[in-house]
Scaffold this active site. Structure first.
Site, PDB file in Angstrom:
ATOM      1  N   ASP A  82       0.854  -1.189   0.000  1.00 24.44           N
ATOM      2  CA  ASP A  82       0.000   0.000   0.000  1.00 24.44           C
ATOM      3  C   ASP A  82       0.896   1.247   0.000  1.00 24.44           C
ATOM      4  O   ASP A  82       1.938   1.276   0.671  1.00 24.44           O
ATOM      5  CB  ASP A  82      -0.863  -0.042   1.275  1.00 24.44           C
ATOM      6  N   GLY A 177      -7.267   7.981   8.265  1.00 25.28           N
ATOM      7  CA  GLY A 177      -7.374   8.295   9.692  1.00 25.28           C
ATOM      8  C   GLY A 177      -8.806   8.594  10.098  1.00 25.28           C
ATOM      9  O   GLY A 177      -9.740   8.249   9.387  1.00 25.28           O
ATOM     10  N   GLY A 205      -9.137   5.365   2.916  1.00 29.17           N
ATOM     11  CA  GLY A 205      -9.781   6.121   4.000  1.00 29.17           C
ATOM     12  C   GLY A 205     -11.127   5.550   4.402  1.00 29.17           C
ATOM     13  O   GLY A 205     -12.077   6.293   4.661  1.00 29.17           O
ATOM     14  N   ASN A 226     -10.071   0.114   1.373  1.00 26.64           N
ATOM     15  CA  ASN A 226      -8.961   0.021   2.333  1.00 26.64           C
ATOM     16  C   ASN A 226      -9.400   0.393   3.745  1.00 26.64           C
ATOM     17  O   ASN A 226     -10.005   1.453   3.959  1.00 26.64           O
ATOM     18  CB  ASN A 226      -7.859   1.017   1.945  1.00 26.64           C
TER      19      ASN A 226
HETATM   20  P1  13P Z   1      -8.133   4.377   7.060  1.00 26.11           P
HETATM   21  O1  13P Z   1      -6.945   4.424   7.945  1.00 26.11           O
HETATM   22  O2  13P Z   1      -8.930   5.613   7.077  1.00 26.11           O
HETATM   23  O3  13P Z   1      -8.954   3.159   7.283  1.00 26.11           O
HETATM   24  O4  13P Z   1      -7.576   4.311   5.553  1.00 26.11           O
HETATM   25  C1  13P Z   1      -6.899   3.182   5.132  1.00 26.11           C
HETATM   26  C2  13P Z   1      -6.228   3.364   3.836  1.00 26.11           C
HETATM   27  O5  13P Z   1      -6.758   3.969   2.945  1.00 26.11           O
HETATM   28  C3  13P Z   1      -4.902   2.777   3.682  1.00 26.11           C
HETATM   29  O6  13P Z   1      -4.330   3.088   2.476  1.00 26.11           O
END
Ligand code: 13P
Length: 273
Positions: A82, A177, A205, A226
């Protein structure tokens, strides 16, 4: 049903109109919990780790752990890098056998972002791994660092699609986050992209979005979603004792529970058969 290519998972998700959860892992407990959830729900999943997090758990150690868990799983599991920030990290992931890599040049001018993606698409051909990139910008870094949310332009998405990549993360008002308030997502961007891209759409996100938002996003073609923050919080906040083995069990169980919630929401339960 061992380690598998992310492309196959996303193609099946498109046919079945659901999304595959891509869960970020930071340690053994996260890996155990996410895979256990997928096995119990009979769901295909993606295990991922972001380059910026590898300062805590080097890819040379975490990568083989993820791959071993995927190979031993009774459901299809793809292993993904990622937010690859450097070509050297992408190279290492491909060498280890990751079946998907992201190169994140979303902070670069489009021309440079495209050039980097073309380079990684060419590199990934040797192993058949998938390639993901980002246009517009998902707000905040994966590590919580500050960066703005930028909505993707349709033209930039189409140009990125021409590189031959497999998966495209688009900025639609989302951020990594915790959200201070439920974000307003630009569904209109997804509507305009409908039927125009060869690549599968990816949502970053995911933590903090509502069930309704997930359902709407999936109906508009989001195929990989994700989740990182909720996994990390579950692992960190699980009940602590003086017994390290009890802590491993508690932490894995907490990660399993949160992963199962997302698998059910994304409609991927039962899709492993
Ligand atoms: P979150 O931390 O908001 O779940 O997002 C995860 C993400 O997009 C990792 O690439």
């Amino acid at each position: 049903m061992p380690l598998c290519n992310m492309r196959d998972l996303l193609c099946d998700a498109k046919k079945g109109n659901y999304a595959v959860g891509s869960f970020s892992v930071a340690n053994l407990e996260c890996v155990i919990g996410v895979v256990a959830a997928a096995e119990e729900a009979r769901a295909p999943i993606i295990l991922q780790c972001a380059e910026i997090r590898l300062r805590y758990t080097p890819l040379s150690t975490l990568g083989p752990l993820m791959l071993a868990a995927a190979k031993a799983a009774s459901v299809p599991v793809a292993v993904h890098l990622d937010h690859g920030a450097t070509i050297s990290c992408v190279e290492e992931a491909l060498r280890l056998g990751f079946t998907s890599v992201m190169i994140d040049g979303s902070h670069l001018p489009l021309k440079e972002n495209l050039a980097e993606v073309r380079q990684v698409v060419a590199m990934a051909k040797a192993t058949g791994a998938c390639v993901e990139a980002e246009v517009g910008r998902v707000g905040r870094g994966e590590d919580g660092s500050d960066s703005p949310t930028v909505a993707a332009s349709i033209d930039d998405c189409l140009r990125m699609d021409e590189t031959g990549l497999d998966a495209l993360a688009v900025g639609i008002g989302n951020a990594h986050g915790l959200y201070a308030a439920t974000p307003v997502l630009r569904y209109d961007i997804l509507e305009q992209l409908s039927g125009k891209l060869r690549a599968h759409l990816v949502l970053h996100g995911g933590t903090g979005l509502t069930d309704e938002q997930f359902r709407k996003l999936i109906s508009l073609g989001m195929r990989k979603i994700n989740i990182a923050t909720d996994i990390f919080r579950a692992a960190a906040m699980a009940r602590r004792t003086e017994d390290i083995f009890a802590n491993i069990t508690n932490s894995s169980a907490a990660v399993k529970a949160v992963t199962q919630k997302y698998i059910a929401l994304f409609g991927s339960a039962g899709k492993a058969e």
